[in-house]
Motif scaffolding. Sequence first.
Motif, short mmCIF file in Angstrom:
data_model
loop_
_atom_site.label_atom_id
_atom_site.label_comp_id
_atom_site.label_asym_id
_atom_site.label_seq_id
_atom_site.Cartn_x
_atom_site.Cartn_y
_atom_site.Cartn_z
N SER A 17 -6.09 11.63 -7.13
CA SER A 17 -5.33 12.28 -6.05
C SER A 17 -6.18 12.49 -4.81
O SER A 17 -5.70 12.34 -3.68
N ILE A 18 -7.45 12.82 -4.99
CA ILE A 18 -8.35 12.98 -3.84
C ILE A 18 -8.54 11.64 -3.14
O ILE A 18 -8.48 11.53 -1.91
N SER A 19 -8.78 10.58 -3.93
CA SER A 19 -8.93 9.24 -3.35
C SER A 19 -7.65 8.82 -2.64
O SER A 19 -7.71 8.22 -1.56
N PHE A 20 -6.49 9.12 -3.20
CA PHE A 20 -5.21 8.77 -2.57
C PHE A 20 -5.10 9.41 -1.19
O PHE A 20 -4.75 8.74 -0.21
N SER A 21 -5.38 10.71 -1.10
CA SER A 21 -5.28 11.40 0.18
C SER A 21 -6.27 10.85 1.19
O SER A 21 -5.94 10.64 2.37
N GLU A 22 -7.51 10.60 0.74
CA GLU A 22 -8.54 10.09 1.64
C GLU A 22 -8.16 8.70 2.17
O GLU A 22 -8.17 8.45 3.38
N GLN A 23 -7.84 7.78 1.26
CA GLN A 23 -7.56 6.41 1.66
C GLN A 23 -6.24 6.28 2.42
O GLN A 23 -6.10 5.41 3.28
N PHE A 24 -5.28 7.14 2.13
CA PHE A 24 -4.02 7.13 2.87
C PHE A 24 -4.28 7.44 4.34
O PHE A 24 -3.73 6.80 5.24
N THR A 25 -5.15 8.44 4.59
CA THR A 25 -5.50 8.77 5.98
C THR A 25 -6.27 7.62 6.63
O THR A 25 -6.03 7.28 7.79
N ASN A 64 4.23 -0.24 4.57
CA ASN A 64 3.66 0.08 5.89
C ASN A 64 4.66 0.84 6.75
O ASN A 64 4.33 1.85 7.37
N VAL A 65 5.93 0.36 6.80
CA VAL A 65 6.95 1.03 7.62
C VAL A 65 7.23 2.43 7.09
O VAL A 65 7.33 3.40 7.85
N PHE A 66 7.35 2.56 5.77
CA PHE A 66 7.66 3.86 5.19
C PHE A 66 6.54 4.87 5.46
O PHE A 66 6.81 6.03 5.79
N CYS A 67 5.28 4.43 5.33
CA CYS A 67 4.16 5.36 5.47
C CYS A 67 3.90 5.73 6.92
O CYS A 67 3.51 6.86 7.21
N THR A 68 4.09 4.78 7.84
CA THR A 68 3.76 5.06 9.24
C THR A 68 4.93 5.67 9.99
O THR A 68 4.74 6.60 10.78
N GLN A 69 6.14 5.17 9.78
CA GLN A 69 7.28 5.62 10.58
C GLN A 69 8.05 6.76 9.92
O GLN A 69 8.42 7.72 10.59
N LEU A 70 8.29 6.67 8.61
CA LEU A 70 9.10 7.71 7.96
C LEU A 70 8.25 8.92 7.60
O LEU A 70 8.58 10.05 8.00
#
Length: 645
Positions: free
Chosen positions: A327-335, A381-387
């Motif tokens: 979960s920490i890696s997910f939050s870091e890499q998502f940003t 990409n669209v879901f993560c950046t726009q929504l």
Amino acid sequence: MSENREVILADFQACTGIDDVARAIYILEENNWDFLNAVNKVMPQDLQSFQGNSRANAGSAPEVIEIPSSPVESATDMLSVGNNVPHNSRSMPILDNYSHSFSFPSTSTVNVNGARMIKFNVQYCDRVVTIEVPDTGTVADIKRLLNKELKVATCRQLLSGWARMPQYQNTPLSELSLPDMNALHLTVINNQDFSVDDTEVTERLKGNYILKIRDENADKMYSLNYPGTKTILDVKSDVYSLTNIHVRNQVWSGWPPNIDDNTMLALSGINFPEHDLTLRQIDSDDDEFEDASESFNVEDDCFMDHFSSKRVEPLIPKHVEDEIVGSISFSEQFTNRYGPIHPNFYQGTLEDAVREACNKPSKDRKLLGIYLHHDSSVLSNVFCTQLLGFESVMQLLERNFVLWGWDVTFETNRTRLQTSIMNTLGPMAASSLKNIPVDKLPAIFIIMKIRSSTDIYNIVYGNVGVNELLSSMIEAVEVFSEHQKVEMKEEQERAERELVKWEQDMAYNESLEADRAKEEAKRAQAEAENRERERVENEIAVETARREDHRLKVEQSLPEEPAPGTSNITKIRFRLPTGDNLERRFYINTPLKVLMDYCVVKGYPTEEYKVISSWPRRDLTLMDASKTLMELNLCPQETVILEER
């Protein structure tokens, strides 16, 4: 009116991002302090509508949500909004609609200087630290207060979410559109003593680090010397030049957890001046892409390195150690991949997220959102950046959800998640995850707890527009709020009943205890009286026995009474206290002691009774006991009186 204008001014600045107070007042004055007209005038038209999916909605009218006429208009009105809203309707971004319909606060507690006070609940290890900062302060002020409370140097503090973005460190909080209550997570960037001060950090920044790196694949050791201002990414890039292991394929052991590649060595928390690291290579899924990039020129090669490391790095490694690390890696890499504008992801296990959202009293309960990501999906990409980057979506998630993210790109991570969901939410939820195809991901599982049941309420797939996403979440929030109100009322009634029952039990126990105390006191008193009576009786018995023994001894020593007609005798009459009389004859030369012994034999000891002669009145018990009755003129006859002392 002045107070209302202060509220309108604060809302207007928070909505439009205009820092100049004079300019904001000027615009509001032009619009007669009409908040909606002023915002519509300032904000560009292309920002006042949002198209959910540019590909899916190409050629169609933009999705627009009309501003409700009342700031407390029901959120259900938003569910009926679609693509058929007239173009001449007065409209604004969903951000403004949401903030009004849900009463998003713009002003609250105000300090003596007029600044709004913002509260932060900072989770650190197993404790929560609550601090208050005026909206004129910055993230740096938050860190200074945490340093004062926790003794953790500000340079070693990592705050999850927006607070970790460097560009926000010195931005006034009033410009971040924050609610009155915020939740942050504090992580310390190293495992060393928490008392590192600024002097030691300065020395490390000026000093040199010796990194001893062991390459497990080639079984080689490298000793590299770096200044403290170098970043971890610089080290990884140099190691790429030495070992030909691309940065994206490097797996390290020895770096402190929860840090990113842009952290300087002096601030990373590694040992100074020497630190041991281990490097190994993992297989890349893009070998052909990497081989093709070798034919590019130097500038293209640099571009590809940046592009590959930025995009190909998975949100969660293939063989993640546990859910917390994942979960920490997910939050870091998502940003790192999609930028800083996104909701805050809960860092912890799924079980912890369920406990944080659902396993609380009804008034503190929230919805749980499980975001599932897959890199192979074209919708990611669209879901993560726009929504997920849409302001209204972020606000709705922040206020009503605990959002937990997981990457199921690798089958091992999907299996781990399925096992966790099976253990936490049950087999039906695990079956729902198993049946989701990749082309429908990303997806958000909306989970709510109603009474004692925690179930999946809805699944929002990635092929939706922003309005559909908002409508699904708002519907879940309304359903959850209705059940929450009922449960809160039931809990309050149950608490009141339990309070009454507790008070009755307390009163009964107090009465029972009082009765027991009375019975115990009565029993103790009776036992004391019995003991006293027994003592007195024993004393009386002892005294009686003593007297009887003494009387018998005296009776044995008492001379016999002279016979009638004997010469030289005297007759003594004894008048008893009972009124009766006794008579006895004594020789006139008998000592007074014999007369007294006779009284003792008859039960009238001299220590309790006085023997008084009638005339003249004398207390014979005070006379010399050796004198004879003749010497005391007690002959030829005399009457003596026995009186109690």
